[in-house]
Scaffold this motif. Structure first.
Motif, PDB file in Angstrom:
ATOM      1  N   GLU A 183       0.851  -1.183   0.000  1.00 20.08           N
ATOM      2  CA  GLU A 183       0.000   0.000   0.000  1.00 20.08           C
ATOM      3  C   GLU A 183       0.897   1.247   0.000  1.00 20.08           C
ATOM      4  OE1 GLU A 183      -3.424  -0.056  -0.127  1.00 20.08           O
ATOM      5  OE2 GLU A 183      -3.178  -2.233  -0.389  1.00 20.08           O
ATOM      6  N   ARG A 184       0.653   2.158  -0.953  1.00 16.75           N
ATOM      7  CA  ARG A 184       1.436   3.385  -1.054  1.00 16.75           C
ATOM      8  C   ARG A 184       0.493   4.562  -1.268  1.00 16.75           C
ATOM      9  NH1 ARG A 184       6.687   1.975  -2.914  1.00 16.75           N
ATOM     10  NH2 ARG A 184       7.257   4.161  -2.508  1.00 16.75           N
ATOM     11  N   GLU A 185       0.976   5.751  -1.004  1.00 17.12           N
ATOM     12  CA  GLU A 185       0.246   6.972  -1.313  1.00 17.12           C
ATOM     13  C   GLU A 185       1.089   7.802  -2.269  1.00 17.12           C
ATOM     14  OE1 GLU A 185      -1.073   9.161   2.068  1.00 17.12           O
ATOM     15  OE2 GLU A 185      -2.354   7.535   2.817  1.00 17.12           O
ATOM     16  N   ILE A 186       0.469   8.234  -3.374  1.00 21.97           N
ATOM     17  CA  ILE A 186       1.205   8.985  -4.388  1.00 21.97           C
ATOM     18  C   ILE A 186       0.487  10.286  -4.721  1.00 21.97           C
ATOM     19  CG2 ILE A 186       2.200   6.902  -5.411  1.00 21.97           C
ATOM     20  CD1 ILE A 186       0.130   7.140  -7.658  1.00 21.97           C
ATOM     21  N   ILE A 200       2.716   6.126 -14.715  1.00 20.24           N
ATOM     22  CA  ILE A 200       2.200   7.273 -13.997  1.00 20.24           C
ATOM     23  C   ILE A 200       3.372   8.002 -13.358  1.00 20.24           C
ATOM     24  CG2 ILE A 200       0.557   8.073 -12.267  1.00 20.24           C
ATOM     25  CD1 ILE A 200      -0.663   6.430 -14.617  1.00 20.24           C
ATOM     26  N   VAL A 201       3.550   9.261 -13.710  1.00 23.39           N
ATOM     27  CA  VAL A 201       4.593  10.075 -13.080  1.00 23.39           C
ATOM     28  C   VAL A 201       3.988  10.674 -11.813  1.00 23.39           C
ATOM     29  CG1 VAL A 201       6.120  12.059 -13.330  1.00 23.39           C
ATOM     30  CG2 VAL A 201       5.649  10.593 -15.304  1.00 23.39           C
ATOM     31  N   ALA A 202       4.514  10.269 -10.673  1.00 27.09           N
ATOM     32  CA  ALA A 202       3.928  10.678  -9.399  1.00 27.09           C
ATOM     33  C   ALA A 202       4.983  10.717  -8.315  1.00 27.09           C
ATOM     34  CB  ALA A 202       2.798   9.717  -8.993  1.00 27.09           C
ATOM     35  N   ALA A 203       4.759  11.554  -7.320  1.00 30.98           N
ATOM     36  CA  ALA A 203       5.656  11.649  -6.176  1.00 30.98           C
ATOM     37  C   ALA A 203       5.229  10.639  -5.118  1.00 30.98           C
ATOM     38  CB  ALA A 203       5.632  13.057  -5.587  1.00 30.98           C
ATOM     39  N   ALA A 204       6.218   9.936  -4.551  1.00 33.62           N
ATOM     40  CA  ALA A 204       5.947   9.034  -3.427  1.00 33.62           C
ATOM     41  C   ALA A 204       5.761   9.897  -2.184  1.00 33.62           C
ATOM     42  CB  ALA A 204       7.102   8.061  -3.243  1.00 33.62           C
ATOM     43  N   LEU A 210      13.096  16.251  -2.464  1.00 37.71           N
ATOM     44  CA  LEU A 210      12.455  16.710  -3.690  1.00 37.71           C
ATOM     45  C   LEU A 210      13.090  16.120  -4.944  1.00 37.71           C
ATOM     46  CD1 LEU A 210      11.904  20.499  -2.842  1.00 37.71           C
ATOM     47  CD2 LEU A 210      10.262  18.627  -2.666  1.00 37.71           C
ATOM     48  N   GLU A 211      14.372  15.748  -4.883  1.00 40.80           N
ATOM     49  CA  GLU A 211      15.070  15.249  -6.065  1.00 40.80           C
ATOM     50  C   GLU A 211      14.791  13.782  -6.347  1.00 40.80           C
ATOM     51  OE1 GLU A 211      19.198  16.043  -5.931  1.00 40.80           O
ATOM     52  OE2 GLU A 211      18.997  18.221  -6.073  1.00 40.80           O
ATOM     53  N   THR A 212      14.324  13.046  -5.340  1.00 38.53           N
ATOM     54  CA  THR A 212      14.137  11.608  -5.526  1.00 38.53           C
ATOM     55  C   THR A 212      12.703  11.132  -5.308  1.00 38.53           C
ATOM     56  OG1 THR A 212      14.741  11.169  -3.209  1.00 38.53           O
ATOM     57  CG2 THR A 212      16.522  11.139  -4.843  1.00 38.53           C
ATOM     58  N   ARG A 213      11.811  12.010  -4.891  1.00 42.95           N
ATOM     59  CA  ARG A 213      10.458  11.550  -4.563  1.00 42.95           C
ATOM     60  C   ARG A 213       9.594  11.291  -5.806  1.00 42.95           C
ATOM     61  NH1 ARG A 213       6.281  15.380  -3.302  1.00 42.95           N
ATOM     62  NH2 ARG A 213       5.853  14.088  -1.467  1.00 42.95           N
ATOM     63  N   VAL A 214       9.953  11.893  -6.937  1.00 47.12           N
ATOM     64  CA  VAL A 214       9.178  11.669  -8.158  1.00 47.12           C
ATOM     65  C   VAL A 214       9.611  10.356  -8.792  1.00 47.12           C
ATOM     66  CG1 VAL A 214       8.574  12.535 -10.438  1.00 47.12           C
ATOM     67  CG2 VAL A 214       8.863  14.135  -8.540  1.00 47.12           C
ATOM     68  N   ARG A 215       8.666   9.447  -8.957  1.00 48.39           N
ATOM     69  CA  ARG A 215       8.936   8.120  -9.522  1.00 48.39           C
ATOM     70  C   ARG A 215       8.036   7.887 -10.731  1.00 48.39           C
ATOM     71  NH1 ARG A 215      11.489   5.121  -5.348  1.00 48.39           N
ATOM     72  NH2 ARG A 215      12.618   6.663  -4.099  1.00 48.39           N
ATOM     73  N   HIS A 216       8.362   6.824 -11.492  1.00 49.48           N
ATOM     74  CA  HIS A 216       7.526   6.403 -12.614  1.00 49.48           C
ATOM     75  C   HIS A 216       6.939   5.045 -12.263  1.00 49.48           C
ATOM     76  CE1 HIS A 216      10.203   9.030 -15.434  1.00 49.48           C
ATOM     77  NE2 HIS A 216       9.505   9.736 -14.576  1.00 49.48           N
ATOM     78  N   TRP A 217       5.630   4.985 -12.138  1.00 49.59           N
ATOM     79  CA  TRP A 217       4.928   3.786 -11.684  1.00 49.59           C
ATOM     80  C   TRP A 217       4.248   3.121 -12.879  1.00 49.59           C
ATOM     81  CZ3 TRP A 217       5.063   3.600  -6.144  1.00 49.59           C
ATOM     82  CH2 TRP A 217       5.489   4.794  -5.540  1.00 49.59           C
ATOM     83  N   SER A 253      14.127   7.131 -10.406  1.00 52.02           N
ATOM     84  CA  SER A 253      14.351   7.067  -8.967  1.00 52.02           C
ATOM     85  C   SER A 253      15.726   7.592  -8.575  1.00 52.02           C
ATOM     86  CB  SER A 253      14.195   5.622  -8.479  1.00 52.02           C
ATOM     87  OG  SER A 253      15.095   4.774  -9.146  1.00 52.02           O
ATOM     88  N   GLU A 254      16.571   7.835  -9.561  1.00 50.54           N
ATOM     89  CA  GLU A 254      17.902   8.333  -9.282  1.00 50.54           C
ATOM     90  C   GLU A 254      18.187   9.580 -10.110  1.00 50.54           C
ATOM     91  OE1 GLU A 254      20.774   5.255  -9.813  1.00 50.54           O
ATOM     92  OE2 GLU A 254      19.491   3.733  -8.916  1.00 50.54           O
ATOM     93  N   LYS A 255      19.163  10.392  -9.663  1.00 44.49           N
ATOM     94  CA  LYS A 255      19.517  11.605 -10.378  1.00 44.49           C
ATOM     95  C   LYS A 255      20.248  11.238 -11.666  1.00 44.49           C
ATOM     96  CE  LYS A 255      21.707  16.086  -9.693  1.00 44.49           C
ATOM     97  NZ  LYS A 255      22.463  16.943  -8.747  1.00 44.49           N
ATOM     98  N   PRO A 256      19.847  11.795 -12.815  1.00 44.39           N
ATOM     99  CA  PRO A 256      20.505  11.464 -14.084  1.00 44.39           C
ATOM    100  C   PRO A 256      21.998  11.802 -14.053  1.00 44.39           C
ATOM    101  CG  PRO A 256      18.439  12.609 -14.469  1.00 44.39           C
ATOM    102  CD  PRO A 256      18.698  12.696 -13.003  1.00 44.39           C
ATOM    103  N   GLN A 257      22.799  10.974 -14.724  1.00 48.56           N
ATOM    104  CA  GLN A 257      24.230  11.215 -14.821  1.00 48.56           C
ATOM    105  C   GLN A 257      24.695  10.859 -16.231  1.00 48.56           C
ATOM    106  OE1 GLN A 257      26.669   8.482 -12.498  1.00 48.56           O
ATOM    107  NE2 GLN A 257      24.963   7.069 -12.321  1.00 48.56           N
ATOM    108  N   ASN A 258      25.894  11.317 -16.567  1.00 56.46           N
ATOM    109  CA  ASN A 258      26.452  11.045 -17.885  1.00 56.46           C
ATOM    110  C   ASN A 258      27.062   9.652 -17.960  1.00 56.46           C
ATOM    111  OD1 ASN A 258      25.849  13.454 -19.249  1.00 56.46           O
ATOM    112  ND2 ASN A 258      27.578  14.499 -18.306  1.00 56.46           N
ATOM    113  N   PHE A 259      26.776   8.943 -19.040  1.00 57.90           N
ATOM    114  CA  PHE A 259      27.377   7.644 -19.327  1.00 57.90           C
ATOM    115  C   PHE A 259      28.200   7.789 -20.603  1.00 57.90           C
ATOM    116  CE2 PHE A 259      23.953   6.610 -16.544  1.00 57.90           C
ATOM    117  CZ  PHE A 259      24.281   5.411 -15.921  1.00 57.90           C
ATOM    118  N   LYS A 260      29.405   7.235 -20.585  1.00 59.15           N
ATOM    119  CA  LYS A 260      30.265   7.257 -21.761  1.00 59.15           C
ATOM    120  C   LYS A 260      30.454   5.832 -22.262  1.00 59.15           C
ATOM    121  CE  LYS A 260      32.906  11.494 -20.848  1.00 59.15           C
ATOM    122  NZ  LYS A 260      32.446  12.184 -22.080  1.00 59.15           N
ATOM    123  N   ILE A 261      30.207   5.639 -23.545  1.00 59.80           N
ATOM    124  CA  ILE A 261      30.321   4.309 -24.155  1.00 59.80           C
ATOM    125  C   ILE A 261      31.146   4.422 -25.433  1.00 59.80           C
ATOM    126  CG2 ILE A 261      29.048   2.347 -25.108  1.00 59.80           C
ATOM    127  CD1 ILE A 261      27.063   4.826 -23.130  1.00 59.80           C
TER     128      ILE A 261
END
Length: 339
Positions: A183-186, A200-204, A210-217, A253-261
């Motif tokens: 059970e969660r509240e969003i 669903i783009v929603a805050a847990a 504020l930087e991590t509470r927005v999740r994709h459900w 759920s995490e802050k975006p970062q640069n990936f090098k490939i």
């Protein structure tokens, strides 16, 4: 968000007026808006400004005196708005878009798509329709996952209503690998269609950061959803399009970062033909290979793409992702080891 609220009200006003032959008083429109949008209050002056804004935008909305008082209704021009005239090429383009939207089958969005499509079919001359059908025999849309959200239709309706009303939603959500749903509240902000799935783009609600509470459900994992008598205030600086543009996938759920490939000279053309992200950066190397730099919020947005290229791709950074790829390759080697 105030602008969005105004657009939602005006769209609902059009829906109300379209179902009325004799029109509504301002107070009646106001009452319907309060009931249908779940508002606590709304002044008739706000309703009048919304109606005047629709008129200024070119929508044929009339008002006239009646025995009941001044009523508002759709004008004669608006009544004819549903007469549709489309060319064969326009019909083909629309039908391709409809095919791409097939994952929305079973949702309220698909009801609107099918309703509009049926209106077009009824209005078109036989000659144009025949030409369209012949052309579609040699033009096919592929790669769209056959999927239906009919079982989640009620959940999606609840979520959509909560987004408009800024209401907290209590959900029963089953994460992959968990034996039972939790059970969660969003606090829902928006709906996203990504690779044939709805998220669903929603805050847990229990997370304060504020930087991590927005999740994709993922909608598939909702077992139930109930709009509570609790309201939230969306962040003023939250923009759904900008939020989604921060990463190449759907993780949030995490802050975006640069990936090098590093991409080999053999596969370099592929990442140019099919970009991983609109803002990716490609640096050409002397041996013909390229260094691809792209933002992502999670290793899992990068690893499947790297593994799909096999030995033609090598993660350079961050080290955590490089290590994760190495561990997967090691396990694969053990599985496919030839005696």
């Amino acid at each position: 968000m105030a602008r969005n609220e105004q657009l939602i009200r005006q769209h609902k006003i059009l829906q109300i007026l379209e179902h009325s032959r004799y029109g509504y008083l301002l107070e009646e429109i106001r009452d319907d808006l309060v009931n249908q949008l779940g508002l606590t209050s709304l002044h008739v002056r706000t309703v009048r400004r919304d109606l005047e804004a629709l008129q200024a935008a070119g929508v044929d909305v009339d008002s006239h005196e009646s025995p009941r008082g001044r009523v508002w209704k759709m004008g004669t021009g608006a009544r004819g708005m549903h007469k549709i005239n489309a060319s064969a090429t326009e019909l083909i383009a629309l039908s391709l878009g409809r095919d791409l939207m097939l994952p929305l089958a079973g949702t309220p969005f698909w009801v609107g798509i099918e309703s509009f499509w049926n209106k077009i079919k009824e209005e078109l001359p036989d000659g144009i329709w025949d030409h369209y059908q012949k052309f579609r025999q040699v033009l096919h849309v592929s790669g769209v996952t056959p999927k239906s959200y009919k079982d989640q239709e009620g959940v999606l309706k609840t979520i959509n209503r909560a987004i408009q009303q800024h209401r907290v939603v209590q959900i029963s959500y089953q994460t992959l690998g968990q034996p039972k749903p939790k059970e969660r509240e969003i606090e829902p902000y928006g709906v996203v269609l990504y690779q044939s799935s709805i998220y669903i783009v929603a805050a847990a609600r229990e997370i304060e950061d504020l930087e991590t509470r927005v999740r994709h459900w993922k909608l598939d994992r909702f077992k139930k959803a109930e709009a509570l008598d609790a309201y939230f205030k969306p962040p003023k600086d939250f923009d759904l399009e900008q939020h989604l543009a921060q990463s190449i996938g759907i993780f949030a759920s995490e802050k975006p970062q640069n990936f090098k490939i590093r991409i080999s000279s053999f596969a370099a053309a592929w990442v140019r033909e099919d970009p991983w992200h609109p803002e990716q950066k490609i640096e050409s190397q002397e041996d013909g290979s390229v260094i691809l730099t792209v933002k992502a919020a999670n290793d899992l947005e990068i690893i499947p793409r790297v593994l799909a290229l096999g030995a033609e791709a090598e993660v350079l950074s961050p080290a955590s992702c490089r290590k994760a790829v190495a561990e997967r390759v090691k396990r694969l080697a053990q599985i496919y080891q030839i005696d």
